[in-house]
Design an enzyme around this catalytic site. Structure first.
Site, mmCIF file in Angstrom:
data_model
loop_
_atom_site.group_PDB
_atom_site.id
_atom_site.type_symbol
_atom_site.label_atom_id
_atom_site.label_comp_id
_atom_site.label_asym_id
_atom_site.label_seq_id
_atom_site.Cartn_x
_atom_site.Cartn_y
_atom_site.Cartn_z
ATOM 1 N N GLU A 183 0.827 -1.215 0.000
ATOM 2 C CA GLU A 183 0.000 0.000 0.000
ATOM 3 C C GLU A 183 0.859 1.263 0.000
ATOM 4 O O GLU A 183 0.521 2.261 -0.637
ATOM 5 C CB GLU A 183 -0.948 -0.008 1.198
ATOM 6 N N HIS A 226 -5.870 -6.755 -10.607
ATOM 7 C CA HIS A 226 -5.308 -7.657 -9.593
ATOM 8 C C HIS A 226 -5.038 -9.054 -10.143
ATOM 9 O O HIS A 226 -4.442 -9.885 -9.448
ATOM 10 C CB HIS A 226 -6.251 -7.777 -8.394
#
Length: 527
Positions: free
Chosen positions: A337, A440
Site C-alpha cells: 500500500e 489484480h
C-alpha cells in the site's frame, strides 16, 4: 519544569576572582534568548573551583541555590549536582550551576552566574492580566490555560525583567509566554511541547516482539514515530468507514501489548520507509518526507487494505476474524500500500487494464523486495519469500506468487489461476465489477518478469529459462523504471522498453543486466 531561583551574587570580589582564574573561558551562552547580564562560568580544579564551591555552599544555605538532581556514576566515583538559581526567592529563568565531584573532590563547576540583578519583585499587573496578554494570537479554541503562573526573573538582552510564566496548551502544542510583570508586555515566547521520541516494545498479532518508535507527551506514549525524517503516525479508525476520522493511539508504559495490529502496522510502516530510503534513496512516499499515516481497524471485518489518493493515508481492515489476521499484520501488505502512495506521487499509473496491472505489479514487486530487505529468507510467517500477502492467512497459504503465478487459484476452489504469460491474460471490461479490467489478476505477468530477472527460472508457459541478475540489481532497475520512466497510460510493452532503458542507464548498453531484462520479458510473453 522545576522552579529555578536566582542567587543574588553579592560577593563581587569573589566573582571577579572566579572570572579571572577560570580555566575555561567566560562567554555568552549559545542562545538568542538569554544574553543580557548572564555569564557562563567553567571552573576546573584549583583554588578557583574550590572558592566557587565554597560560595555555592553558602548560597545553598541561604536558599539561593536549590538542588534539582544528583547523578551518580561508577559506584559513586563521580557525582554530578545540578542547582537551580534564585534571586530573592524567584527563579532565574534557565539559570543553573552544576558541581561535579570525583572521589569526593570537586573537579569541575559550570553553569550560569548573574552578578548584577537588582529588581523590585512586586508586580504591577495581575496574574489574570498576564494570562490575557499571553493568550494574544492563540486563536485555536483548543488552547487552555495551564495551572500555575509563577513570578520569575528573565535575563533578557536588554536587562533583567520580572515576569509571569504563563502557559497555554492543547494536544500538539504548548506555548509558554514570559509576560513582564511591570508593563504587561510579552518579553519572550516559545513553544515547549514537552515531547520526546522513545523506543518502546510491543507484541504483534503473531506473538513476536517488535521495537516501536513512539512519542512521549504529558506522561503518555503515542503511536507516533518522530525519529524518522518522515513522521509516522498510526491511528485507529475504530471500525468506522469514515476515512476522514481517526483517533490517536496511546499507551501508558510504552509496552504495547493490547493491540497487536497497532504494533505490526506501526513497525512495518517504519521498516518500509527504511527500505525505500536505504535502498533507493527515497524520502517517503512523496520524496519530501511528508507525514505518513497508517489507519488500522477500518470498518467491521473489512477484508482489504488500500492507499487513498484523497487523504494520502493507508488504511487496513481487520479481515474475517475466522480466517484472517488483520491486514496490517503482513509487512508486504503494508509495503504494497505504501508503494501505491509512491506511484501516486510519480508515474501515477492509471488504475485500469494494463496500466492498472502495472500499478499493482510494482506494489507487489517493491513489497516482496522490502521483505527480503528486512526479514529472514524462508517459508512461513514473517519470512521473506516470493509470495504476496501470505502472513494474513490463519491457515497459512501463499497469496499471489511471483515465482509461480499459475500455481495459485484466484479464488479458493475456483478453476481460474493467475496468469504467468501474456497469452493467458484476462481480457475483461474496464469496470468495477471486473476488477477494472483485471488489475489484480494480470499483475502477476509483470511481477513474474521481476522474479525471473532477479532470481532466475523457467516460465512454465513459454519454456524460456532466464539466469537471474540478483535481487539488488533487479530492484534498482524496477524502481527506476516505475518511478522515472513509466507514465499514467503505460502498458506492458512500454514497461518492457522502459525497463530496458533503465538497465542501460544503470549498467550500460550491451550489459548482461540490460539483456536479461529483455529476456525475462520475452519469457513472460511481452515483446
Amino acid at each position: 519544569m522545576k522552579k529555578d531561583t536566582k542567587v543574588k551574587l553579592a560577593l563581587g570580589a569573589l566573582i571577579l576572582m572566579v572570572f579571572s582564574f577560570s580555566v575555561g573561558s567566560v562567554g555568552d551562552r549559545d542562545t538568542d534568548h538569554v544574553l543580557g547580564q548572564e555569564r557562563t562560568v567553567f571552573a576546573s580544579r584549583g583554588e578557583t573551583a574550590d572558592a566557587l564551591s565554597s560560595f555555592m555552599d553558602n548560597e545553598i544555605a541561604k536558599g539561593n541555590l536549590k538542588l534539582v538532581t544528583t547523578a551518580v556514576e561508577d559506584m559513586g566515583a563521580f557525582v554530578h549536582e545540578r542547582y537551580d538559581v534564585y534571586y530573592r526567592g524567584l527563579q532565574v529563568w534557565g539559570a543553573q550551576l552544576l558541581r561535579h565531584r570525583r572521589n569526593g573532590e570537586v573537579y569541575l563547576i559550570n553553569g550560569d552566574l548573574h552578578t548584577s540583578i537588582d529588581l523590585d519583585i512586586t508586580p504591577s499587573v495581575t496574574e489574570e492580566q498576564a494570562s490575557q496578554m499571553a493568550a494574544t494570537g492563540l486563536t485555536d479554541p483548543a488552547y487552555s490555560l495551564e495551572k500555575g503562573r509563577p513570578l520569575m526573573i528573565y535575563p533578557g538582552s536588554d536587562g533583567y525583567h520580572l515576569v509571569f510564566r504563563v502557559t497555554y496548551a492543547k494536544f500538539d502544542s504548548r506555548i509558554v509566554s514570559l509576560v513582564d510583570a511591570k508593563t504587561g508586555e510579552i518579553v519572550f515566547r516559545f513553544e515547549d511541547i514537552k515531547t520526546s521520541s522513545s523506543i518502546g516494545k510491543g507484541t504483534g498479532i503473531l506473538g513476536d516482539t517488535k521495537k516501536l518508535s513512539t512519542e512521549f507527551q504529558d506522561n503518555t506514549y503515542y503511536a507516533i514515530d518522530t525519529m524518522r525524517p518522515a513522521q509516522i503516525t498510526t491511528v485507529d479508525s475504530r471500525h468506522s468507514n469514515n476515512t476522514e476520522r481517526a483517533y490517536y493511539i496511546t499507551d501508558n508504559d510504552n509496552n504495547w501489548t493490547d493491540d497487536g495490529t497497532v504494533v505490526d502496522g506501526h513497525a512495518y510502516l517504519g521498516w518500509t520507509y527504511d527500505y525505500f530510503y536505504l535502498v533507493h534513496g527515497r524520502k517517503g512516499m512523496d520524496d519530501n518526507n511528508r507525514e505518513l499515516v497508517l489507519a488500522v481497524h477500518l470498518g467491521t471485518n473489512y477484508e482489504n487494505a488500500f492507499f487513498s489518493p484523497a487523504t494520502k493515508w493507508i488504511y487496513f481492515g481487520d479481515g474475517n476474524p475466522s480466517t484472517n489476521y488483520p491486514y496490517a499484520t503482513a509487512l508486504d501488505i503494508v509495503a504494497h500500500e505504501y508503494t501505491h502512495g509512491v506511484t501516486d506521487a510519480t508515474s501515477n499509473l492509471n488504475y485500469v487494464t494494463e496500466s492498472g496491472a502495472l500499478n499493482e505489479a510494482f506494489s507487489d514487486i517493491m513489497a516482496v523486495s522490502c521483505e527480503f530487505f528486512r526479514q529472514p529468507e524462508g517459508s512461513g510467517y514473517m519470512k521473506a519469500e516470493w509470495w504476496q500477502g501470505e502472513d494474513v492467512e490463519k491457515d497459512f497459504q501463499p497469496g499471489r506468487s511471483l515465482a509461480d503465478p499459475s500455481s495459485v487459484r484466484i479464488w479458493a476452489g475456483d478453476k481460474y489461476f493467475y496468469p504467468d504469460h501474456y497469452s493467458k491474460r484476462y481480457i475483461l471490461p474496464a469496470d468495477k465489477d471486473h476488477d477494472w479490467g483485471g488489475v489484480h489478476l494480470n499483475c502477476t505477468i509483470p511481477s513474474h518478469w521481476y522474479y525471473l530477472l532477479a532470481h532466475g527460472g523457467t516460465n512454465k508457459t513459454s519454456g524460456i529459462s532466464v539466469t537471474g541478475i540478483g535481487l539488488s540489481k533487479a530492484e534498482k532497475i524496477a524502481y527506476r523504471t516505475w518511478v522515472h520512466y513509466l507514465h499514467p497510460t503505460s502498458n506492458f510493452k512500454s514497461a518492457r522498453t522502459a525497463s530496458y532503458q533503465a538497465a542501460i542507464a544503470i549498467y550500460g548498453a550491451g550489459s548482461t543486466e540490460a539483456q536479461t531484462v529483455l529476456q525475462a520479458w520475452t519469457a513472460v510473453g511481452v515483446r
